[in-house]
Design a protein around this motif. Structure first.
Motif, short mmCIF file in Angstrom:
data_model
loop_
_atom_site.label_atom_id
_atom_site.label_comp_id
_atom_site.label_asym_id
_atom_site.label_seq_id
_atom_site.Cartn_x
_atom_site.Cartn_y
_atom_site.Cartn_z
N ALA A 198 11.30 15.08 -61.27
CA ALA A 198 10.20 14.51 -60.40
C ALA A 198 9.74 13.42 -61.07
O ALA A 198 9.10 12.46 -60.59
N VAL A 199 9.62 13.21 -62.55
CA VAL A 199 9.19 12.14 -63.17
C VAL A 199 10.01 11.05 -62.91
O VAL A 199 9.59 9.89 -62.93
N ALA A 200 11.48 11.29 -63.00
CA ALA A 200 12.44 10.09 -62.86
C ALA A 200 11.88 9.36 -61.28
O ALA A 200 11.97 8.24 -61.18
N ILE A 201 11.74 10.32 -60.42
CA ILE A 201 11.36 9.91 -58.98
C ILE A 201 10.00 8.93 -59.09
O ILE A 201 10.16 7.76 -58.62
N ASP B 115 10.45 4.84 -58.16
CA ASP B 115 10.00 4.94 -56.85
C ASP B 115 8.50 4.51 -56.44
O ASP B 115 8.25 3.88 -55.69
N VAL B 116 7.68 4.97 -57.47
CA VAL B 116 6.42 4.80 -57.04
C VAL B 116 5.72 4.24 -58.39
O VAL B 116 4.77 4.78 -59.15
N PRO B 117 6.04 3.14 -59.06
CA PRO B 117 5.69 2.79 -60.57
C PRO B 117 4.34 2.48 -60.56
O PRO B 117 3.81 2.41 -61.65
N GLN B 118 3.63 2.12 -59.31
CA GLN B 118 2.25 1.76 -59.64
C GLN B 118 1.15 2.69 -59.08
O GLN B 118 0.12 2.48 -58.85
N ALA B 119 1.77 3.72 -59.05
CA ALA B 119 0.89 4.97 -58.55
C ALA B 119 -0.42 5.16 -59.41
O ALA B 119 -0.19 5.33 -60.56
N HIS B 120 -1.39 5.49 -58.73
CA HIS B 120 -2.65 5.66 -59.42
C HIS B 120 -3.12 7.02 -59.01
O HIS B 120 -4.13 7.62 -59.82
N THR B 121 -2.59 7.73 -58.15
CA THR B 121 -2.92 9.07 -57.89
C THR B 121 -1.51 10.05 -57.71
O THR B 121 -0.55 9.45 -57.06
N ALA C 222 3.75 13.07 -71.08
CA ALA C 222 4.16 11.72 -71.51
C ALA C 222 4.02 11.00 -70.15
O ALA C 222 3.83 9.40 -70.50
N TYR C 223 4.66 11.13 -69.32
CA TYR C 223 4.56 10.13 -68.04
C TYR C 223 3.01 9.71 -67.77
O TYR C 223 2.89 8.62 -67.61
N LEU C 224 2.30 10.74 -67.52
CA LEU C 224 1.07 10.44 -67.37
C LEU C 224 0.05 9.61 -68.45
O LEU C 224 -0.52 8.50 -67.91
N ARG C 225 0.44 9.69 -69.66
CA ARG C 225 -0.13 8.79 -70.57
C ARG C 225 0.50 7.46 -70.44
O ARG C 225 -0.12 6.60 -70.79
N ASP C 226 1.73 7.04 -70.23
CA ASP C 226 2.14 6.15 -70.01
C ASP C 226 1.87 5.15 -68.83
O ASP C 226 2.32 4.16 -68.75
#
Length: 279
Positions: free
Chosen positions: A149-152, A156-162, A209-213
């Motif tokens: 899920a984190v890889a996706i 695919d959505v590197p600029q996601a804010h939500t 970790a994903y959310l922090r970065d």
């Protein structure tokens, strides 16, 4: 059971997902459109994925196709954000590429095929067959469903804010793992918000970790505290996230609550309703 779980993931990008109505609830019977794909016990998961794709031709016009394994739903749980313009097809993990899938791919000739999961989920045999057909093949994978899920989200959505946060595991009942992800799949496809997964009682380290970065500022938690605990919500808030929970007393009510959050207070508010056996 297995066919039901895979059907759940296949319908991730539909508009509204409902279970049995709650007692006393008014049920609308007026529909502007209806998608009817018969769930026949003689039809396997591969064929069902093809039928659903063919019944939604707008997806077949997109530039890519998503492929997941046909026997386990875990890697498909977070595919909603990819299904905004792409059909999800299923294949046996060890291949070969089923004829129906091969024909559909040759007919629509997508520019890209994304495989969900690593080589244990979809073998190099399948990847090689796709490359022989001239497909540009990429993978979205990690050692667990949470990592996939984190890889996706990263790719695919590197600029996601939500992001949408859903339960990852079933605690003895595997259907609990997909129920909320199923209900939010269409929301993810519509908004471009990736679906992340977590354990019930604490925010999974990979997701944290994903959310922090990332650039994420808002988390839409799906399901009640029995699905994702208040402790997880508190962890998110401590990270500075704006947290909103969408939930009902059971999976059916949660799906209806998600529909309401999307502006569909009743079936009369949408052009298409998909009804799924949710257990």
């Amino acid at each position: 059971m297995r066919r039901t779980m895979l059907l759940a993931c296949l319908l991730a990008a539909t508009t509204l997902l409902l279970g049995p109505p709650t007692a006393g609830a008014a049920v609308s019977t007026t529909f502007n459109d209806a998608l009817d794909v018969a769930k026949d016990e003689a039809v396997d998961n591969v064929e069902m994925s093809v039928r659903l794709s063919e019944a939604t031709p707008v997806l077949l016009e997109g530039p890519r196709t998503i492929i997941a394994r046909d026997d386990v739903f875990a890697d498909s749980m977070s595919s909603g954000v990819l299904q905004g313009d792409s059909p999800l097809l299923l294949v046996p993990p060890d291949g070969p590429l089923p004829d129906r899938v091969r024909r559909l791919l040759l007919d629509r000739a997508p520019q890209q095929v994304i495989l969900l999961g690593g080589e244990q989920a979809i073998s190099p045999v399948v990847e090689a067959e796709l490359q022989i057909l001239g497909m540009d093949v990429q993978r979205r994978s990690g050692p667990t469903r949470i990592s996939t899920a984190v890889a996706i989200a990263r790719t695919d959505v590197p600029q996601a804010h939500t992001v949408i946060l859903s339960r990852a595991f079933g605690d003895g009942d595997p259907t609990r793992a997909f129920a909320d992800s199923l209900a939010v799949g269409g929301w993810s496809a519509e908004t471009g918000w990736p679906i992340l997964l977590t354990a019930q009682d604490q925010l999974s380290p990979v997701t944290a970790a994903y959310l922090r970065d990332s650039q994420v500022q808002r988390v839409q938690v799906v399901g009640g505290t029995a699905a994702i605990s208040a402790a997880v919500e508190q962890e998110l808030e401590a990270m500075g996230m704006q947290v909103e929970r969408t939930a009902g007393p059971d999976r059916f009510a949660t799906a209806v609550a998600v529909a309401g959050k999307r502006g569909a207070v009743s079936a009369d508010d949408v052009a298409r309703v998909t009804l799924v056996e949710g257990q």
